[in-house]
Design a protein around this motif. Sequence first.
Motif, PDB file in Angstrom:
ATOM      1  N   LEU A 135      38.835  59.805  42.363  1.00 51.69           N
ATOM      2  CA  LEU A 135      39.137  58.823  43.399  1.00 51.69           C
ATOM      3  C   LEU A 135      40.614  58.841  43.745  1.00 51.69           C
ATOM      4  O   LEU A 135      41.462  59.167  42.914  1.00 51.69           O
ATOM      5  CB  LEU A 135      38.779  57.415  42.896  1.00 51.69           C
ATOM      6  CG  LEU A 135      37.331  57.174  42.500  1.00 51.69           C
ATOM      7  CD1 LEU A 135      37.224  55.948  41.618  1.00 51.69           C
ATOM      8  CD2 LEU A 135      36.491  57.013  43.741  1.00 51.69           C
ATOM      9  N   ALA A 136      40.910  58.451  44.975  1.00 51.85           N
ATOM     10  CA  ALA A 136      42.300  58.212  45.352  1.00 51.85           C
ATOM     11  C   ALA A 136      42.737  56.962  44.604  1.00 51.85           C
ATOM     12  O   ALA A 136      41.955  56.033  44.411  1.00 51.85           O
ATOM     13  CB  ALA A 136      42.416  58.017  46.857  1.00 51.85           C
ATOM     14  N   ALA A 137      44.004  56.963  44.163  1.00 47.40           N
ATOM     15  CA  ALA A 137      44.478  55.833  43.364  1.00 47.40           C
ATOM     16  C   ALA A 137      45.880  55.426  43.778  1.00 47.40           C
ATOM     17  O   ALA A 137      46.698  56.251  44.167  1.00 47.40           O
ATOM     18  CB  ALA A 137      44.449  56.190  41.883  1.00 47.40           C
ATOM     19  N   ARG A 138      46.125  54.132  43.645  1.00 47.10           N
ATOM     20  CA  ARG A 138      47.413  53.554  43.958  1.00 47.10           C
ATOM     21  C   ARG A 138      47.886  52.752  42.753  1.00 47.10           C
ATOM     22  O   ARG A 138      47.083  52.150  42.052  1.00 47.10           O
ATOM     23  CB  ARG A 138      47.235  52.639  45.161  1.00 47.10           C
ATOM     24  CG  ARG A 138      48.487  52.308  45.812  1.00 47.10           C
ATOM     25  CD  ARG A 138      48.265  51.615  47.124  1.00 47.10           C
ATOM     26  NE  ARG A 138      49.563  51.646  47.716  1.00 47.10           N
ATOM     27  CZ  ARG A 138      49.841  52.003  48.934  1.00 47.10           C
ATOM     28  NH1 ARG A 138      48.879  52.299  49.745  1.00 47.10           N
ATOM     29  NH2 ARG A 138      51.070  52.051  49.357  1.00 47.10           N
ATOM     30  N   SER A 156      38.650  50.582  48.278  1.00 42.75           N
ATOM     31  CA  SER A 156      37.629  51.023  49.233  1.00 42.75           C
ATOM     32  C   SER A 156      36.567  51.779  48.437  1.00 42.75           C
ATOM     33  O   SER A 156      36.611  51.805  47.206  1.00 42.75           O
ATOM     34  CB  SER A 156      38.245  51.932  50.308  1.00 42.75           C
ATOM     35  OG  SER A 156      38.582  53.190  49.753  1.00 42.75           O
ATOM     36  N   ALA A 157      35.659  52.413  49.132  1.00 42.86           N
ATOM     37  CA  ALA A 157      34.608  53.158  48.435  1.00 42.86           C
ATOM     38  C   ALA A 157      35.160  54.383  47.717  1.00 42.86           C
ATOM     39  O   ALA A 157      34.544  54.891  46.781  1.00 42.86           O
ATOM     40  CB  ALA A 157      33.529  53.584  49.424  1.00 42.86           C
ATOM     41  N   THR A 158      36.343  54.851  48.138  1.00 44.22           N
ATOM     42  CA  THR A 158      36.898  56.070  47.547  1.00 44.22           C
ATOM     43  C   THR A 158      38.290  55.893  46.962  1.00 44.22           C
ATOM     44  O   THR A 158      38.928  56.875  46.592  1.00 44.22           O
ATOM     45  CB  THR A 158      36.960  57.185  48.612  1.00 44.22           C
ATOM     46  OG1 THR A 158      37.770  56.741  49.693  1.00 44.22           O
ATOM     47  CG2 THR A 158      35.563  57.555  49.092  1.00 44.22           C
ATOM     48  N   SER A 159      38.781  54.666  46.886  1.00 48.19           N
ATOM     49  CA  SER A 159      40.120  54.470  46.316  1.00 48.19           C
ATOM     50  C   SER A 159      40.156  53.218  45.444  1.00 48.19           C
ATOM     51  O   SER A 159      39.413  52.265  45.668  1.00 48.19           O
ATOM     52  CB  SER A 159      41.170  54.366  47.424  1.00 48.19           C
ATOM     53  OG  SER A 159      40.949  53.217  48.200  1.00 48.19           O
ATOM     54  N   VAL A 160      41.053  53.268  44.453  1.00 50.17           N
ATOM     55  CA  VAL A 160      41.191  52.177  43.493  1.00 50.17           C
ATOM     56  C   VAL A 160      42.658  51.895  43.238  1.00 50.17           C
ATOM     57  O   VAL A 160      43.519  52.733  43.491  1.00 50.17           O
ATOM     58  CB  VAL A 160      40.496  52.521  42.148  1.00 50.17           C
ATOM     59  CG1 VAL A 160      38.997  52.583  42.315  1.00 50.17           C
ATOM     60  CG2 VAL A 160      41.036  53.804  41.551  1.00 50.17           C
ATOM     61  N   ALA A 161      42.927  50.695  42.724  1.00 49.77           N
ATOM     62  CA  ALA A 161      44.269  50.338  42.247  1.00 49.77           C
ATOM     63  C   ALA A 161      44.206  50.404  40.722  1.00 49.77           C
ATOM     64  O   ALA A 161      43.260  49.913  40.110  1.00 49.77           O
ATOM     65  CB  ALA A 161      44.645  48.948  42.713  1.00 49.77           C
ATOM     66  N   VAL A 162      45.205  51.056  40.117  1.00 48.49           N
ATOM     67  CA  VAL A 162      45.206  51.251  38.676  1.00 48.49           C
ATOM     68  C   VAL A 162      46.523  50.774  38.072  1.00 48.49           C
ATOM     69  O   VAL A 162      47.515  50.590  38.768  1.00 48.49           O
ATOM     70  CB  VAL A 162      44.982  52.742  38.314  1.00 48.49           C
ATOM     71  CG1 VAL A 162      43.623  53.215  38.785  1.00 48.49           C
ATOM     72  CG2 VAL A 162      46.096  53.626  38.872  1.00 48.49           C
ATOM     73  N   ARG A 163      46.503  50.584  36.741  1.00 53.08           N
ATOM     74  CA  ARG A 163      47.716  50.296  35.984  1.00 53.08           C
ATOM     75  C   ARG A 163      47.665  51.123  34.716  1.00 53.08           C
ATOM     76  O   ARG A 163      46.581  51.460  34.231  1.00 53.08           O
ATOM     77  CB  ARG A 163      47.846  48.801  35.672  1.00 53.08           C
ATOM     78  CG  ARG A 163      46.799  48.287  34.743  1.00 53.08           C
ATOM     79  CD  ARG A 163      47.059  46.822  34.360  1.00 53.08           C
ATOM     80  NE  ARG A 163      45.982  46.254  33.626  1.00 53.08           N
ATOM     81  CZ  ARG A 163      45.794  46.404  32.315  1.00 53.08           C
ATOM     82  NH1 ARG A 163      46.638  47.097  31.608  1.00 53.08           N
ATOM     83  NH2 ARG A 163      44.754  45.844  31.720  1.00 53.08           N
ATOM     84  N   PRO A 164      48.816  51.472  34.170  1.00 51.23           N
ATOM     85  CA  PRO A 164      48.800  52.285  32.946  1.00 51.23           C
ATOM     86  C   PRO A 164      48.251  51.506  31.767  1.00 51.23           C
ATOM     87  O   PRO A 164      48.395  50.277  31.708  1.00 51.23           O
ATOM     88  CB  PRO A 164      50.277  52.644  32.735  1.00 51.23           C
ATOM     89  CG  PRO A 164      51.046  51.670  33.531  1.00 51.23           C
ATOM     90  CD  PRO A 164      50.161  51.194  34.641  1.00 51.23           C
ATOM     91  N   VAL A 165      47.614  52.205  30.867  1.00 52.16           N
ATOM     92  CA  VAL A 165      47.077  51.582  29.638  1.00 52.16           C
ATOM     93  C   VAL A 165      48.257  51.318  28.721  1.00 52.16           C
ATOM     94  O   VAL A 165      49.066  52.204  28.458  1.00 52.16           O
ATOM     95  CB  VAL A 165      46.052  52.519  28.952  1.00 52.16           C
ATOM     96  CG1 VAL A 165      45.634  51.958  27.609  1.00 52.16           C
ATOM     97  CG2 VAL A 165      44.853  52.712  29.851  1.00 52.16           C
ATOM     98  N   ASP A 166      48.369  50.060  28.233  1.00 53.74           N
ATOM     99  CA  ASP A 166      49.423  49.722  27.284  1.00 53.74           C
ATOM    100  C   ASP A 166      48.981  50.153  25.904  1.00 53.74           C
ATOM    101  O   ASP A 166      47.899  49.804  25.424  1.00 53.74           O
ATOM    102  CB  ASP A 166      49.676  48.193  27.290  1.00 53.74           C
ATOM    103  CG  ASP A 166      50.184  47.722  28.645  1.00 53.74           C
ATOM    104  OD1 ASP A 166      50.916  48.492  29.311  1.00 53.74           O
ATOM    105  OD2 ASP A 166      49.821  46.596  29.051  1.00 53.74           O
ATOM    106  N   HIS A 167      49.822  50.896  25.221  1.00 52.19           N
ATOM    107  CA  HIS A 167      49.466  51.390  23.875  1.00 52.19           C
ATOM    108  C   HIS A 167      49.952  50.447  22.849  1.00 52.19           C
ATOM    109  O   HIS A 167      50.903  49.928  22.642  1.00 52.19           O
ATOM    110  CB  HIS A 167      50.048  52.782  23.625  1.00 52.19           C
ATOM    111  CG  HIS A 167      49.401  53.818  24.499  1.00 52.19           C
ATOM    112  ND1 HIS A 167      48.122  54.244  24.333  1.00 52.19           N
ATOM    113  CD2 HIS A 167      49.865  54.510  25.560  1.00 52.19           C
ATOM    114  CE1 HIS A 167      47.818  55.150  25.221  1.00 52.19           C
ATOM    115  NE2 HIS A 167      48.878  55.318  25.992  1.00 52.19           N
TER     116      HIS A 167
END
Length: 167
Positions: A135-138, A156-167
């Motif tokens: 998917l496209a990501a922002r 949207s159907a092909t894009s998501v908003a992401v955040r880094p995983v905190d370790h």
Amino acid sequence: MEWFLGLGIAGLVVLALALVFDGILDGLLDGLGGLDGVLSLPAIAGFVSMLGFAGAITLGTTGLGTAFAVGVGVAAGGLAGWLTWRFSQALMRGRTAVAPRGDDLIGGSGTVVTAIPADGYGEVLAYLAGQPVKLAARSTVPLPRGTRVWVESALSATSVAVRPVDH
């Protein structure tokens, strides 16, 4: 006995045609009053075929005559037609699981496959219903390739908003 075998074979031919032309021939039964939906071509074919074959078997193995063979054939045909109708109704009522949607990605993890700049789009590989989806990501922060991320929202159907995983 030839008539019974002819009915049996004709029923099988009608059943094969009903399966091959899947619903096209069912239009022949439209407009039969309250019987629409009760009489289906496979149920009729099952009735005729079983009537013929059961009648032929009864006539050939017993000496009880044609009338008895017809009675056995009608009973066996009625049972076969009813079972065919019930089975087709059960198949029609069968429901499948709901198809996964983009919102089902929220809260899932993924991996950045194309670096995400702070002001643009990159790409992530996430999993939807166990299947990998690219998917496209922002993101609000720049993320290099290979970074593990959480999906925060579906844009949207092909894009998501992401955040880094905190370790």
